[in-house]
Design a protein around this motif. Structure first.
Motif, short mmCIF file in Angstrom:
data_model
loop_
_atom_site.label_atom_id
_atom_site.label_comp_id
_atom_site.label_asym_id
_atom_site.label_seq_id
_atom_site.Cartn_x
_atom_site.Cartn_y
_atom_site.Cartn_z
N VAL A 42 12.23 -9.07 0.54
CA VAL A 42 13.02 -7.93 0.08
C VAL A 42 12.14 -7.04 -0.80
N TRP A 43 11.88 -5.82 -0.31
CA TRP A 43 10.99 -4.89 -1.02
C TRP A 43 11.75 -3.60 -1.32
N ILE A 44 11.35 -2.91 -2.39
CA ILE A 44 12.11 -1.75 -2.87
C ILE A 44 11.16 -0.63 -3.25
N ALA A 45 11.64 0.61 -3.05
CA ALA A 45 10.89 1.80 -3.47
C ALA A 45 11.89 2.93 -3.67
N PRO A 46 11.47 3.99 -4.38
CA PRO A 46 12.35 5.16 -4.49
C PRO A 46 12.70 5.71 -3.11
N ALA A 47 13.91 6.23 -2.98
CA ALA A 47 14.41 6.66 -1.67
C ALA A 47 13.54 7.73 -1.02
N ALA A 48 12.78 8.49 -1.84
CA ALA A 48 11.94 9.55 -1.28
C ALA A 48 10.86 9.01 -0.34
N LEU A 49 10.58 7.71 -0.38
CA LEU A 49 9.55 7.14 0.47
C LEU A 49 10.07 6.71 1.84
N TYR A 50 11.33 6.97 2.12
CA TYR A 50 11.94 6.48 3.35
C TYR A 50 11.22 6.99 4.60
N GLU A 51 11.02 8.31 4.71
CA GLU A 51 10.46 8.87 5.94
C GLU A 51 9.07 8.31 6.22
N GLU A 52 8.23 8.27 5.19
CA GLU A 52 6.87 7.76 5.38
C GLU A 52 6.90 6.29 5.75
N THR A 53 7.80 5.52 5.12
CA THR A 53 7.93 4.10 5.45
C THR A 53 8.33 3.92 6.91
N ARG A 54 9.29 4.69 7.36
CA ARG A 54 9.73 4.59 8.75
C ARG A 54 8.58 4.92 9.72
N HIS A 55 7.87 6.02 9.45
CA HIS A 55 6.74 6.38 10.31
C HIS A 55 5.70 5.27 10.37
N THR A 56 5.40 4.69 9.21
CA THR A 56 4.36 3.66 9.14
C THR A 56 4.77 2.42 9.91
N ARG A 109 0.81 -1.21 0.00
CA ARG A 109 0.00 0.00 0.00
C ARG A 109 0.85 1.27 0.00
N LEU A 110 2.08 1.16 0.47
CA LEU A 110 2.99 2.30 0.42
C LEU A 110 3.62 2.48 -0.96
N GLY A 111 3.44 1.48 -1.84
CA GLY A 111 3.97 1.59 -3.20
C GLY A 111 5.25 0.83 -3.44
N PHE A 112 5.62 -0.07 -2.52
CA PHE A 112 6.84 -0.84 -2.70
C PHE A 112 6.65 -1.93 -3.75
N GLY A 113 7.73 -2.23 -4.46
CA GLY A 113 7.78 -3.38 -5.35
C GLY A 113 8.53 -4.51 -4.68
N THR A 114 8.36 -5.72 -5.23
CA THR A 114 8.96 -6.91 -4.64
C THR A 114 10.15 -7.36 -5.46
N VAL A 115 11.33 -7.36 -4.81
CA VAL A 115 12.54 -7.86 -5.45
C VAL A 115 12.65 -9.37 -5.27
N ALA A 116 12.38 -9.84 -4.06
CA ALA A 116 12.46 -11.26 -3.70
C ALA A 116 11.66 -11.43 -2.43
#
Length: 273
Positions: A134-148, A124-131
């Motif tokens: 292991v999930w990946i997203a553009p670095a700009a999503l770091y702060e929101e990911t941490r808060h969540t 729901r945060l917009g991450f893609g699945t590498v394996a």
């Protein structure tokens, strides 16, 4: 995408657009009913949806300065909306040089329900699945990911990394595996189908020098925002060089931006009446 314009979703959108005063003043129940009626939601639906948002601890009961019963945003809800602003109204174009944020997690089998919650929330945060794990997203999503992750008490199961993709596949090809870009493109096309005609109608009115009617502006703006605010979570905001040719995301962002510029403040005059 979840069903559009449910009463509960519209209430959240309303608070996000117009319900965050500096002192977190509550919106009176009577005002919530008036404002949702303008977009086709009846009073019983408003009351039941507010009750569900209260149970989820997103709204808290409070009295207005005049003593009327109302609801204000909880601290968690305010953080969610503040984080969401960076997605919904983002302006700087993403750059490949900014890199990626990686989430690597491991959840014990005895707590597999948290594994499901973690996967669901990352998606729901917009991450893609590498394996797996292991999930990946553009670095700009770091702060929101941490808060969540902190808010959901999932941080103990997770390691966060910043980095760049070094291979072996070409990054553009890898991105097409990590995300379902066709599905995201369809969401943008759906948004354009719903709201581009609304923009054209307002542009036609502007040629006649007609100032936006506050009620009509609000009636068109709130559903557009309710539709749009979901899209930046399905679309993580990848750099242009990683996207397919004729990607519709740029046009849908432009349409929303023009509707926001034209209608948001006029709609607020209806809200503040």
């Amino acid at each position: 995408m979840a069903e559009l314009h449910t009463p509960r979703s519209l209430i959240v959108t309303l608070y996000g657009a117009y319900g965050r005063s500096p002192g977190n003043a509550p919106l009176p129940v009577a005002e919530l009913i008036r404002l949702l009626d303008a977009v086709g939601v009846d009073a019983p639906s408003v009351r039941s949806s507010v009750s569900r948002l209260k149970r989820r601890e997103l709204l808290v009961p409070a009295r207005t300065a005049g003593g009327a019963a109302g609801y204000a945003l909880s601290a968690d809800a305010r953080q969610l909306l503040d984080d969401g602003d960076r997605r919904i109204y983002r302006h700087p174009a993403p750059r490949l040089a900014d890199g990626w944020v990686l989430v690597v997690f491991s959840v014990p089998e005895a707590e597999r329900h948290k594994r499901h919650l973690l996967r669901s929330r990352l998606s729901r945060l917009g991450f893609g699945t590498v394996a797996p794990g292991v999930w990946i997203a553009p670095a700009a999503l770091y702060e929101e990911t941490r808060h969540t992750l902190e808010r959901l008490e999932l941080a103990p199961y997770v390691e966060l990394f910043r980095g760049e993709h070094l291979g072996f596949a070409v990054t553009r090809e890898s991105v097409a595996r990590w995300w379902d870009l066709d599905a995201v493109a369809r969401l943008h096309m759906d948004f354009l189908q719903r709201h581009e005609p609304v923009l054209r109608a307002w542009e036609e009115r502007s040629r006649e020098d007609a100032a936006p009617d506050p009620r009509e502006a609000y009636r068109d703006y709130l559903p557009a925002l309710d539709s749009w605010r979901r899209l930046p979570y399905a679309d993580p905001g990848l750099p242009d060089e990683l996207l397919p040719k004729d990607w519709p995301g740029g046009r849908s962002a432009e349409v929303f931006g023009l509707l926001h510029e034209r209608l948001r403040d006029a709609g607020e005059r209806f809200v503040r009446q």
